[in-house]
Design a protein around this motif. Structure first.
Motif, short mmCIF file in Angstrom:
data_model
loop_
_atom_site.label_atom_id
_atom_site.label_comp_id
_atom_site.label_asym_id
_atom_site.label_seq_id
_atom_site.Cartn_x
_atom_site.Cartn_y
_atom_site.Cartn_z
N PRO A 119 5.18 6.10 -4.72
CA PRO A 119 5.12 4.63 -4.72
C PRO A 119 3.98 4.09 -5.58
O PRO A 119 2.97 4.76 -5.78
CB PRO A 119 4.89 4.30 -3.24
N SER A 148 4.53 -3.09 -2.56
CA SER A 148 4.67 -1.67 -2.89
C SER A 148 6.08 -1.44 -3.40
O SER A 148 7.05 -1.98 -2.85
CB SER A 148 4.41 -0.81 -1.65
N LYS A 150 8.91 1.60 -4.78
CA LYS A 150 9.21 3.03 -4.74
C LYS A 150 10.62 3.28 -5.25
O LYS A 150 11.55 2.56 -4.89
CB LYS A 150 9.07 3.55 -3.30
#
Length: 303
Positions: A119, A148, A150
């Protein structure tokens, strides 16, 4: 309620074309400075953010954004960006809501661990000044966001984040504060076509506009819950300029659920076309609720 005055729309188009034509140098990955621009046309089916059918105002709009940014790599795992931007929004009918904006944004991105599925994180802080045709809505805004991102697969990417927004305006109703949580997914359908969707939950202040007196002079007798629930209420100068009767703007404590769905088609290395729809459900105190949909088509460019 649609007017024929479109005198400011050509100016927005010129503003965007100025950005596109500002540089003849091809943009390359890793360039320290870059220009970007957006030109959008859209439709808002509840510009007044109203609960009652009689108060709902629909309108078409255009928006242009120009930004210049500076990127700097800090180390192997982090980088920062500083950006300045200006924008303008123009409504076809309720032109008292036309807006000009100037702002700055600072962001930092980092990825503690390397790897395809590792991430990455981003924190950004934005400050801007909004100027409207009527001073009541003139505002200073601050926004802080942490997110975040990912990769789930080689085609699917997900993002999760939170946001805080604060607005200080010349009118008491438009002094607002809210918090937002969001979850986003991006799916690459082809090498240049992406499908994306975002779910957002917002908690805090919401605003709306409604008639409390009709055009015939009679008072609206069904706005008791509105007045009782409002944390602030004042005459809405922009709507009273355009429509008969007496319109008020009010602020409530509320919760918003919003879903955005869109397609983004890349065109070469400089351009992209984006189409999207936002659907929002707002739940205010004492059942002061409303729904809103916004459709938008955008041309994006970067140099």
């Amino acid at each position: 309620m649609i007017m024929d005055d479109k005198s400011k729309w050509p100016f927005l188009s010129f503003l965007f074309l100025f950005c596109v034509g500002f540089s003849d140098v091809s943009w390359a990955e890793g360039k320290s400075f870059f220009l970007d621009g957006e030109l959008s046309f859209g439709y808002d089916d509840n510009l007044s953010k109203a609960q009652r059918e009689r108060d709902i105002v629909e309108d078409n709009f255009a928006e242009a954004v120009i930004g210049i940014a500076y990127n700097k790599v800090l180390n192997r795992s982090s980088a920062m960006t500083l950006k300045g931007f200006i924008s303008g929004e123009d409504y076809e009918s309720v032109d008292a809501l036309n807006r000009g904006t100037a702002g700055i944004e600072a962001s930092i991105r980092w990825q503690p661990n390397f790897g395809f599925l590792a991430p990455s994180y981003k924190f950004s802080l934005t400050a801007q000044i909004d100027e409207y045709d009527y001073e009541q809505r003139d505002s200073d805004k601050v926004k802080a966001q942490l997110s975040s991102t990912k990769r789930i697969t080689d085609r699917l990417t997900a993002s999760l984040g939170g946001e805080y927004r604060y607005r200080n305006s010349d009118g008491s109703v438009f002094d607002t504060e809210d918090y937002r949580l969001f979850l986003n997914g991006d799916l690459m359908l082809t090498k240049s076509l992406a499908l994306y969707s975002t779910y957002s939950y917002l908690y805090g202040d919401v605003t709306s506009t409604a008639q409390v007196q009709f055009c015939n002079g009679l008072p609206a007798d069904d706005v008791y819950n509105l007045i009782k629930a409002a944390t602030e209420i004042e005459e809405d100068e922009a709507f009273n300029e355009h429509f008969c009767g007496n319109w008020v703007a009010y602020r409530l404590d509320g919760q918003t659920n919003a879903i955005t769905v869109g397609l983004n088609q890349g065109i070469g290395h400089k351009y992209a076309v984006d189409v999207s729809m936002v659907w929002a459900s707002v739940r205010g105190d004492l059942n002061n609720d409303y729904y809103r949909r916004i459709y938008r088509a955008t041309l994006l460019a970067r140099f």
